[in-house]
Design a protein around this motif. Structure first.
Motif, PDB file in Angstrom:
ATOM      1  N   ASP A  72     -77.342  14.694 -17.909  1.00 13.89           N
ATOM      2  CA  ASP A  72     -78.632  14.048 -18.122  1.00 13.89           C
ATOM      3  C   ASP A  72     -78.674  13.351 -19.480  1.00 13.89           C
ATOM      4  OD1 ASP A  72     -79.839  15.044 -15.672  1.00 13.89           O
ATOM      5  OD2 ASP A  72     -79.836  17.005 -16.654  1.00 13.89           O
ATOM      6  N   THR A  73     -79.557  12.340 -19.591  1.00 16.75           N
ATOM      7  CA  THR A  73     -79.703  11.577 -20.830  1.00 16.75           C
ATOM      8  C   THR A  73     -81.175  11.463 -21.194  1.00 16.75           C
ATOM      9  OG1 THR A  73     -77.739  10.271 -20.343  1.00 16.75           O
ATOM     10  CG2 THR A  73     -79.274   9.344 -21.946  1.00 16.75           C
ATOM     11  N   LEU A  74     -81.475  11.689 -22.454  1.00 14.40           N
ATOM     12  CA  LEU A  74     -82.792  11.421 -23.015  1.00 14.40           C
ATOM     13  C   LEU A  74     -82.635  10.218 -23.929  1.00 14.40           C
ATOM     14  CD1 LEU A  74     -85.730  11.923 -23.876  1.00 14.40           C
ATOM     15  CD2 LEU A  74     -84.844  13.599 -25.533  1.00 14.40           C
ATOM     16  N   ASN A  75     -83.390   9.146 -23.657  1.00 11.96           N
ATOM     17  CA  ASN A  75     -83.338   7.941 -24.493  1.00 11.96           C
ATOM     18  C   ASN A  75     -84.690   7.786 -25.178  1.00 11.96           C
ATOM     19  OD1 ASN A  75     -83.301   5.402 -25.630  1.00 11.96           O
ATOM     20  ND2 ASN A  75     -82.355   4.415 -23.864  1.00 11.96           N
ATOM     21  N   ILE A  76     -84.727   8.060 -26.482  1.00 15.12           N
ATOM     22  CA  ILE A  76     -85.976   7.954 -27.244  1.00 15.12           C
ATOM     23  C   ILE A  76     -85.955   6.760 -28.197  1.00 15.12           C
ATOM     24  CG2 ILE A  76     -86.624  10.377 -27.049  1.00 15.12           C
ATOM     25  CD1 ILE A  76     -85.489  10.785 -29.874  1.00 15.12           C
ATOM     26  N   SER A  77     -85.036   5.836 -27.988  1.00 18.35           N
ATOM     27  CA  SER A  77     -84.884   4.705 -28.912  1.00 18.35           C
ATOM     28  C   SER A  77     -86.092   3.773 -28.907  1.00 18.35           C
ATOM     29  CB  SER A  77     -83.607   3.921 -28.594  1.00 18.35           C
ATOM     30  OG  SER A  77     -83.668   3.386 -27.282  1.00 18.35           O
ATOM     31  N   ALA A  78     -86.905   3.782 -27.851  1.00 12.79           N
ATOM     32  CA  ALA A  78     -88.079   2.893 -27.783  1.00 12.79           C
ATOM     33  C   ALA A  78     -89.403   3.658 -27.891  1.00 12.79           C
ATOM     34  CB  ALA A  78     -88.049   2.084 -26.496  1.00 12.79           C
TER      35      ALA A  78
END
Length: 189
Positions: free
Chosen positions: A120-126
């Motif tokens: 799984d991936t968590l993308n908090i860049s935005a």
């Protein structure tokens, strides 16, 4: 829609596009995926509109899409929702909160993402507001894209990278690698 008091509103894969209004109280939306690979985006309204989503209800504060960014990918429009809990159920999922949630009803400490034993991936860049993200990795070769803030929590086997000021986290079999290069380290959990 919720009634007065605290409500939990649940969406499951196959549930179509729903408008979920929590009403009064502290209300939670639960999004439950399936075993396929899924990409969930949690948009603040302004960012959903900027992504090209149309036809939103005038009161919609938060938009959630599944496996796409266009209007056809919208699964939920949220209003008066204070907490979001998402569970992917396998398949190697991506979770991506996008925008500034400050103008919404969402409480600042309540975006919870439950991964699976897949990658799984968590993308908090935005993510542009100070809303805490709690990512329960639950195994797999999981990753975080973007810089974790001191308020964020990533847990895998009882390990929380946030307490170490993590800037990056990659879960491997029994080892969590975290931090900027000058503080790179491994922790067994």
């Amino acid at each position: 829609s919720g009634l007065g008091g605290d409500d939990t509103l649940t969406w499951h894969v196959g549930g179509g596009r729903d408008r979920l209004d929590g009403g009064d109280g502290v209300d939670t939306v639960e999004i439950v995926g399936d075993a396929s690979t899924e990409h969930y985006r949690i948009y603040a309204r302004a960012d959903a509109l900027a992504a090209g989503n149309t036809g939103l209800n005038a009161n919609t504060e938060i938009v959630i899409t599944r496996n796409g960014t266009d209007t056809a990918s919208v699964i939920a429009e949220l209003d008066n929702i204070e907490e979001i809990v998402m569970t992917g159920m396998g398949g190697g999922d991506t979770y991506e909160p996008i925008g500034d949630f400050s103008p919404t009803s969402l409480l600042p400490n309540t975006i919870t993402l439950n991964g699976s034993d897949a990658n799984d991936t968590l993308n908090i860049s935005a993510l542009a507001s100070q809303h805490r993200v709690v990512f329960h990795t639950n195994g797999g070769d999981d990753s975080v894209v973007g810089e974790l803030r001191p308020i964020d929590v990533v847990e895998g086997g009882g390990f929380s990278a946030a307490q170490y000021g993590a800037a990056e986290l990659v879960m491997e079999t029994g080892i969590a690698q975290y931090g900027p290069a000058e503080r790179q380290g491994d922790f067994l959990f």
